[in-house]
Scaffold this motif. Sequence first.
Motif, PDB file in Angstrom:
ATOM      1  N   LEU A   1       0.868  -1.176   0.000  1.00 56.38           N
ATOM      2  CA  LEU A   1       0.000   0.000   0.000  1.00 56.38           C
ATOM      3  C   LEU A   1       0.895   1.213   0.000  1.00 56.38           C
ATOM      4  N   ILE A   2       0.708   2.059  -0.973  1.00 55.55           N
ATOM      5  CA  ILE A   2       1.497   3.281  -1.035  1.00 55.55           C
ATOM      6  C   ILE A   2       0.554   4.449  -0.845  1.00 55.55           C
ATOM      7  N   ILE A   3       0.872   5.245   0.135  1.00 56.43           N
ATOM      8  CA  ILE A   3      -0.008   6.334   0.511  1.00 56.43           C
ATOM      9  C   ILE A   3       0.648   7.656   0.127  1.00 56.43           C
ATOM     10  N   ASN A   4      -0.143   8.528  -0.465  1.00 59.57           N
ATOM     11  CA  ASN A   4       0.327   9.884  -0.667  1.00 59.57           C
ATOM     12  C   ASN A   4       0.370  10.562   0.701  1.00 59.57           C
ATOM     13  N   GLU A   5       1.511  11.073   1.053  1.00 60.36           N
ATOM     14  CA  GLU A   5       1.711  11.578   2.417  1.00 60.36           C
ATOM     15  C   GLU A   5       0.835  12.788   2.736  1.00 60.36           C
ATOM     16  N   THR A   6       0.269  13.397   1.707  1.00 59.99           N
ATOM     17  CA  THR A   6      -0.587  14.540   1.990  1.00 59.99           C
ATOM     18  C   THR A   6      -2.018  14.131   2.343  1.00 59.99           C
ATOM     19  N   VAL A   7      -2.325  12.846   2.229  1.00 62.57           N
ATOM     20  CA  VAL A   7      -3.692  12.378   2.517  1.00 62.57           C
ATOM     21  C   VAL A   7      -3.888  12.244   4.032  1.00 62.57           C
ATOM     22  N   PRO A   8      -4.899  12.876   4.582  1.00 62.53           N
ATOM     23  CA  PRO A   8      -5.146  12.750   6.034  1.00 62.53           C
ATOM     24  C   PRO A   8      -5.428  11.304   6.429  1.00 62.53           C
ATOM     25  N   ASN A   9      -5.064  10.947   7.663  1.00 61.97           N
ATOM     26  CA  ASN A   9      -5.268   9.553   8.067  1.00 61.97           C
ATOM     27  C   ASN A   9      -6.734   9.231   8.343  1.00 61.97           C
ATOM     28  N   ARG A  10      -7.619  10.193   8.126  1.00 56.91           N
ATOM     29  CA  ARG A  10      -9.055   9.915   8.180  1.00 56.91           C
ATOM     30  C   ARG A  10      -9.487   9.076   6.972  1.00 56.91           C
ATOM     31  N   PHE A  11      -8.645   9.071   5.956  1.00 58.40           N
ATOM     32  CA  PHE A  11      -8.925   8.287   4.755  1.00 58.40           C
ATOM     33  C   PHE A  11      -8.171   6.964   4.850  1.00 58.40           C
ATOM     34  N   SER A  12      -8.889   5.858   4.625  1.00 59.60           N
ATOM     35  CA  SER A  12      -8.218   4.561   4.661  1.00 59.60           C
ATOM     36  C   SER A  12      -8.785   3.644   3.579  1.00 59.60           C
ATOM     37  N   PRO A  13      -7.895   3.049   2.781  1.00 53.59           N
ATOM     38  CA  PRO A  13      -8.359   2.091   1.781  1.00 53.59           C
ATOM     39  C   PRO A  13      -8.495   0.711   2.425  1.00 53.59           C
ATOM     40  N   LYS A  14      -9.494  -0.027   1.988  1.00 53.16           N
ATOM     41  CA  LYS A  14      -9.693  -1.383   2.515  1.00 53.16           C
ATOM     42  C   LYS A  14      -9.953  -2.317   1.343  1.00 53.16           C
ATOM     43  N   SER A  15      -9.164  -3.370   1.262  1.00 52.85           N
ATOM     44  CA  SER A  15      -9.270  -4.281   0.121  1.00 52.85           C
ATOM     45  C   SER A  15      -9.627  -5.681   0.602  1.00 52.85           C
ATOM     46  N   PRO A  16     -10.881  -6.088   0.481  1.00 49.05           N
ATOM     47  CA  PRO A  16     -11.269  -7.438   0.895  1.00 49.05           C
ATOM     48  C   PRO A  16     -10.705  -8.515  -0.022  1.00 49.05           C
ATOM     49  N   ASP A  17     -10.458  -8.156  -1.282  1.00 48.56           N
ATOM     50  CA  ASP A  17      -9.850  -9.088  -2.235  1.00 48.56           C
ATOM     51  C   ASP A  17      -9.285  -8.290  -3.400  1.00 48.56           C
ATOM     52  N   LYS A  18      -8.659  -8.991  -4.354  1.00 49.81           N
ATOM     53  CA  LYS A  18      -7.965  -8.305  -5.438  1.00 49.81           C
ATOM     54  C   LYS A  18      -8.886  -7.455  -6.298  1.00 49.81           C
ATOM     55  N   ALA A  19     -10.134  -7.782  -6.353  1.00 47.96           N
ATOM     56  CA  ALA A  19     -11.044  -7.089  -7.257  1.00 47.96           C
ATOM     57  C   ALA A  19     -11.696  -5.862  -6.627  1.00 47.96           C
ATOM     58  N   HIS A  20     -11.448  -5.658  -5.354  1.00 42.26           N
ATOM     59  CA  HIS A  20     -12.134  -4.571  -4.648  1.00 42.26           C
ATOM     60  C   HIS A  20     -11.147  -3.716  -3.864  1.00 42.26           C
ATOM     61  N   LEU A  21     -11.374  -2.400  -3.936  1.00 38.39           N
ATOM     62  CA  LEU A  21     -10.625  -1.469  -3.078  1.00 38.39           C
ATOM     63  C   LEU A  21     -11.600  -0.379  -2.670  1.00 38.39           C
ATOM     64  N   ASN A  22     -12.029  -0.463  -1.415  1.00 34.03           N
ATOM     65  CA  ASN A  22     -12.998   0.502  -0.915  1.00 34.03           C
ATOM     66  C   ASN A  22     -12.276   1.641  -0.213  1.00 34.03           C
ATOM     67  N   LEU A  23     -12.905   2.791  -0.198  1.00 33.12           N
ATOM     68  CA  LEU A  23     -12.336   3.962   0.462  1.00 33.12           C
ATOM     69  C   LEU A  23     -13.224   4.332   1.630  1.00 33.12           C
ATOM     70  N   HIS A  24     -12.644   4.305   2.816  1.00 29.34           N
ATOM     71  CA  HIS A  24     -13.400   4.661   4.011  1.00 29.34           C
ATOM     72  C   HIS A  24     -12.916   6.011   4.504  1.00 29.34           C
ATOM     73  N   ILE A  25     -13.856   6.879   4.840  1.00 26.77           N
ATOM     74  CA  ILE A  25     -13.507   8.225   5.291  1.00 26.77           C
ATOM     75  C   ILE A  25     -14.172   8.474   6.632  1.00 26.77           C
ATOM     76  N   ASN A  26     -13.349   8.796   7.634  1.00 30.53           N
ATOM     77  CA  ASN A  26     -13.865   9.123   8.972  1.00 30.53           C
ATOM     78  C   ASN A  26     -13.985  10.627   9.147  1.00 30.53           C
ATOM     79  N   SER A  27     -14.929  11.018   9.989  1.00 32.81           N
ATOM     80  CA  SER A  27     -15.054  12.420  10.416  1.00 32.81           C
ATOM     81  C   SER A  27     -14.976  13.377   9.232  1.00 32.81           C
ATOM     82  N   LEU A  28     -15.892  13.234   8.313  1.00 26.82           N
ATOM     83  CA  LEU A  28     -15.869  14.019   7.080  1.00 26.82           C
ATOM     84  C   LEU A  28     -15.833  15.514   7.350  1.00 26.82           C
ATOM     85  N   GLU A  29     -15.055  16.223   6.523  1.00 23.40           N
ATOM     86  CA  GLU A  29     -14.910  17.672   6.612  1.00 23.40           C
ATOM     87  C   GLU A  29     -15.386  18.303   5.301  1.00 23.40           C
ATOM     88  N   LEU A  30     -15.680  19.603   5.381  1.00 25.70           N
ATOM     89  CA  LEU A  30     -16.157  20.315   4.187  1.00 25.70           C
ATOM     90  C   LEU A  30     -15.176  20.170   3.026  1.00 25.70           C
TER      91      LEU A  30
END
Lengths: 110, 116
Positions: free
Chosen positions: B54-83
């Motif tokens: 997993l390579i993360i762009n360092e400017t991305v806040p840690n409220r954003f997290s990718p989750k991959s249940p398998d090779k065909a899926h990559l979901n994006l989870h966002i906590n505490s959404l901001e404007l």
Amino acid sequence: SQELEQSPQSLIVQEGKNLTINCTSSKTLYGLYWYKQKYGEGLIFLMMLQKGGEEKSHEKITAKLDEKKQQSSLHITASQPSHAGIYLCGADTPGYALNFGKGTSLLVTP
Amino acid sequence: DTAVSQTPKYLVTQMGNDKSIKCEQNLGHDTMYWYKQDSKKFLKIMFSYNNKELIINETVPNRFSPKSPDKAHLNLHINSLELGDSAVYFCASSITLQAGGPGEQFFGPGTRLTVL
């Protein structure tokens, strides 16, 4: 970090006219990609260039990469309304992703 | 058949909420990506991910997290959404070339997130 500068930012041309979009990199390009984005939609791959001096064409669109591999141009011949959209150049980064320019918005008028 | 699909297409939510955007690809690719396109249409990489890395762009806040249940899926989870999270989020996939570089990336149609 590598920066990609696209010019012009926006372009309005009359149908049938030719146009050129440029993409200049602050560092040597190892892979240069051109994508088109229709308004409100995803990106469509157009072409990939890797070798200095390389030129590729598809239908009325020609892309070139200069010998020094720091500049690329996208040329559209006899533009049509279907060519309208945002054109983005992208460059390889070590993390496999693409670093994109800010895009050139093209409008083709009748 | 859709190559890269994302759901939902539109997402409107309140500040402070947690939300997820789903991405699926049926191309057999081993690398997937999330990009963010801001209001000025500037497209920036957020994450790239394959089975090994997993390579993360360092400017991305840690409220954003990718989750991959398998090779065909990559979901994006966002906590505490901001404007400022309001944007269009694109998922993409590609093969991983031996010589490096992503080759052609296939993009999903995008998810327009609006945070109120």
